[in-house]
Design an enzyme around this catalytic site. Structure first.
Site, mmCIF file in Angstrom:
data_model
loop_
_atom_site.group_PDB
_atom_site.id
_atom_site.type_symbol
_atom_site.label_atom_id
_atom_site.label_comp_id
_atom_site.label_asym_id
_atom_site.label_seq_id
_atom_site.Cartn_x
_atom_site.Cartn_y
_atom_site.Cartn_z
ATOM 1 N N LEU A 59 0.894 -1.461 0.123
ATOM 2 C CA LEU A 59 -0.279 0.009 0.020
ATOM 3 C C LEU A 59 0.742 1.358 0.050
ATOM 4 O O LEU A 59 0.280 2.362 0.261
ATOM 5 C CB LEU A 59 -1.073 -0.082 1.328
ATOM 6 C CG LEU A 59 -1.960 -1.148 1.082
ATOM 7 C CD1 LEU A 59 -3.085 -0.981 2.100
ATOM 8 C CD2 LEU A 59 -2.993 -1.088 -0.269
ATOM 9 N N TYR B 290 15.403 2.660 -14.125
ATOM 10 C CA TYR B 290 14.232 1.949 -14.274
ATOM 11 C C TYR B 290 14.118 0.723 -15.162
ATOM 12 O O TYR B 290 14.075 -0.234 -14.873
ATOM 13 C CB TYR B 290 12.915 3.025 -14.600
ATOM 14 C CG TYR B 290 11.931 2.224 -14.702
ATOM 15 C CD1 TYR B 290 11.145 1.459 -13.632
ATOM 16 C CD2 TYR B 290 11.075 2.449 -15.986
ATOM 17 C CE1 TYR B 290 9.803 0.924 -13.962
ATOM 18 C CE2 TYR B 290 9.873 1.582 -16.054
ATOM 19 C CZ TYR B 290 9.319 0.809 -15.146
ATOM 20 O OH TYR B 290 8.094 0.244 -15.767
ATOM 21 N N HIS C 293 1.690 10.861 -15.757
ATOM 22 C CA HIS C 293 1.262 10.110 -16.868
ATOM 23 C C HIS C 293 0.360 11.394 -17.598
ATOM 24 O O HIS C 293 -0.310 11.834 -17.047
ATOM 25 C CB HIS C 293 0.463 8.862 -16.720
ATOM 26 C CG HIS C 293 1.566 7.919 -16.228
ATOM 27 N ND1 HIS C 293 1.433 7.209 -14.943
ATOM 28 C CD2 HIS C 293 2.703 7.290 -16.693
ATOM 29 C CE1 HIS C 293 2.432 6.506 -14.892
ATOM 30 N NE2 HIS C 293 3.229 6.348 -15.794
ATOM 31 N N ASP D 161 13.499 11.130 -22.776
ATOM 32 C CA ASP D 161 12.197 10.581 -23.567
ATOM 33 C C ASP D 161 12.922 10.507 -24.947
ATOM 34 O O ASP D 161 13.144 11.305 -25.635
ATOM 35 C CB ASP D 161 11.311 11.730 -23.490
ATOM 36 C CG ASP D 161 10.073 11.797 -22.509
ATOM 37 O OD1 ASP D 161 9.991 10.593 -21.884
ATOM 38 O OD2 ASP D 161 9.665 12.894 -22.192
HETATM 39 N N1 UDP Z 1 4.123 14.255 -21.556
HETATM 40 C C1 UDP Z 1 4.129 15.494 -21.757
HETATM 41 N N2 UDP Z 1 3.762 16.242 -20.641
HETATM 42 C C2 UDP Z 1 3.438 15.602 -19.575
HETATM 43 C C3 UDP Z 1 3.564 14.319 -19.084
HETATM 44 C C4 UDP Z 1 3.892 13.829 -20.458
HETATM 45 O O1 UDP Z 1 4.505 16.161 -22.719
HETATM 46 O O2 UDP Z 1 2.976 16.538 -18.621
HETATM 47 C C5 UDP Z 1 4.765 13.405 -22.574
HETATM 48 C C6 UDP Z 1 6.095 12.943 -22.361
HETATM 49 O O3 UDP Z 1 7.183 13.410 -22.680
HETATM 50 C C7 UDP Z 1 5.964 11.572 -23.174
HETATM 51 C C8 UDP Z 1 4.527 11.149 -23.258
HETATM 52 O O4 UDP Z 1 3.792 12.392 -22.859
HETATM 53 O O5 UDP Z 1 6.370 11.898 -24.521
HETATM 54 C C9 UDP Z 1 4.049 10.029 -22.555
HETATM 55 O O6 UDP Z 1 4.566 10.332 -21.094
HETATM 56 P P1 UDP Z 1 4.304 9.486 -19.927
HETATM 57 O O7 UDP Z 1 4.759 10.171 -18.617
HETATM 58 O O8 UDP Z 1 2.583 9.419 -19.617
HETATM 59 O O9 UDP Z 1 4.590 7.731 -20.171
HETATM 60 P P2 UDP Z 1 6.108 7.528 -20.650
HETATM 61 O O10 UDP Z 1 6.097 7.510 -22.083
HETATM 62 O O11 UDP Z 1 7.281 8.429 -20.040
HETATM 63 O O12 UDP Z 1 6.069 6.031 -19.957
#
Ligand code: UDP
Length: 333
Positions: A37, A145, A193, A289
């Site tokens: 939790l 990670y 996310h 990213d």
């Molecule tokens: N992203 C963004 N703004 C935010 C959060 C995420 O532009 O506030 C973009 C991030 O750079 C990536 C995509 O959204 O290209 C998905 O990011 P997320 O963190 O949801 O998942 P990840 O791909 O990192 O596992």
């Protein structure tokens, strides 16, 4: 058709784990939840499901649960999954994602439980040289990670060979959406996310959504990701059971829709689904990213008969929106 199984769901009160517990129940299996939790929500688990608040690395406690509940298969969803934090605090990630998983595997082997389903990630591929990503592509994570997940994958291979462990490791792309009835969904603290953040920006819970990078080599300059519904992910975990009947079986599958969406496309889709305007701020790239990540999931389709029920990202967002409308403050509400 596989027999009904007693399944220990480690991290079963978390986002993907709790959806999988519902799917296991619907398929007639007997899930038992173990969760400390730290990130999970007790409220996400129905009262009839046996629940143990416990650390997965506690060998004695886990061993007792395995025996008391006659567990035949373990699914492991529990992990720390903040990429940025893994860079600044790698110890935490090696401890929780690798060392604790090793303890869990030891508890299983000590008690003769040899079937294992593991949540891995597309982050094990790092920055892929070719797209869509196939399972045989070189894995070169670019953050701790992804590295800890790859380390567990490698450990599992050795354990399958040496100890007859049978396992499947699913490399998830971007898990998204919520249960169709809106009863459970995504509730992370902090939330990082994209889809839940865009929904919060639409409803005014956040001032805006920052687009991390608008100069990527993609059609609209923003990152491409493969958003896959959490229930589609969950169904693959059950579809794989038959494959684990053979001792020493080692399987790796990508789970994604194969249809990438850009950050801008997600924002537009949220506006269409909610009927609300999303305030947007264009920001710098976020470190680590990759420009584009999307799956070739044909192996899971071929071998497991896995078909996504949510191929369209708008339909995925509709389920996230339903969860949000019913529970604007998440489980805390
Ligand atoms: N992203 C963004 N703004 C935010 C959060 C995420 O532009 O506030 C973009 C991030 O750079 C990536 C995509 O959204 O290209 C998905 O990011 P997320 O963190 O949801 O998942 P990840 O791909 O990192 O596992």
């Amino acid at each position: 058709m596989n027999q009904k199984m007693n399944v220990l769901v480690v991290g079963g009160a978390g986002y993907i784990g709790s959806h999988c517990v519902r799917q296991l129940q619907a398929a007639g299996h007997h899930p038992v939840v173990l969760d400390n939790l730290v990130f999970g929500h007790r409220e996400s688990i129905r009262p009839e499901v046996p629940f143990y608040e416990c650390d997965l690395g506690d060998r004695d406690a886990v061993g007792k649960i395995l025996r008391d509940e006659s567990i035949e298969l373990v699914m492991h969803f529990a992990a720390f999954a903040f990429v940025g934090e893994s860079v600044t605090e790698p110890r935490k990630y090696y401890e929780n994602n690798f060392v604790a998983t090793l303890r869990l595997l030891e508890s299983m082997l000590d008690n003769g439980v040899k079937k294992f389903v593991f949540s891995s990630t597309c982050a094990t591929y790092g920055e892929p040289e070719t797209l869509p990503i196939v399972e045989t592509l070189q894995q070169a994570p670019i953050n701790p990670y992804g590295q800890t997940k790859l380390d567990v994958e490698n450990c599992l291979k050795s354990f399958a060979h040496a100890y007859g462990l049978s396992f499947a490791a699913f490399r998830y792309f971007n898990a998204a959406g919520a249960a169709a009835d809106g009863s459970i969904g995504e509730d992370h603290t902090p939330e990082t996310h994209l889809i839940p953040l865009v929904i919060d920006a639409a409803t005014g819970r956040r001032e805006n959504i920052k687009i991390f990078g608008t100069d990527y080599p993609t059609p609209d300059g923003t990152c491409l990701r493969d958003y896959v519904h959490v229930d589609d992910l969950s169904r693959a975990h059950i579809a794989v059971f038959d494959k684990l009947d053979i001792e020493g079986a080692a399987h790796f599958y990508n789970l994604g829709t194969g249809r990438p969406s850009s950050v801008r496309e997600i924002i537009e889709a949220v506006e269409v689904v909610t009927g609300l305007k999303v305030p947007v701020v264009e920001d710098e790239r976020r470190a680590g990213d990759p420009p584009a990540l999307y799956a070739d999931a044909s192996k899971a389709q071929r071998e497991l008969g896995w078909q996504v029920q949510y191929p369209n990202v708008k339909e995925i967002i509709k389920t996230a929106w339903r969860w949000h409308e019913k529970n604007p403050s998440g489980f805390g509400g």
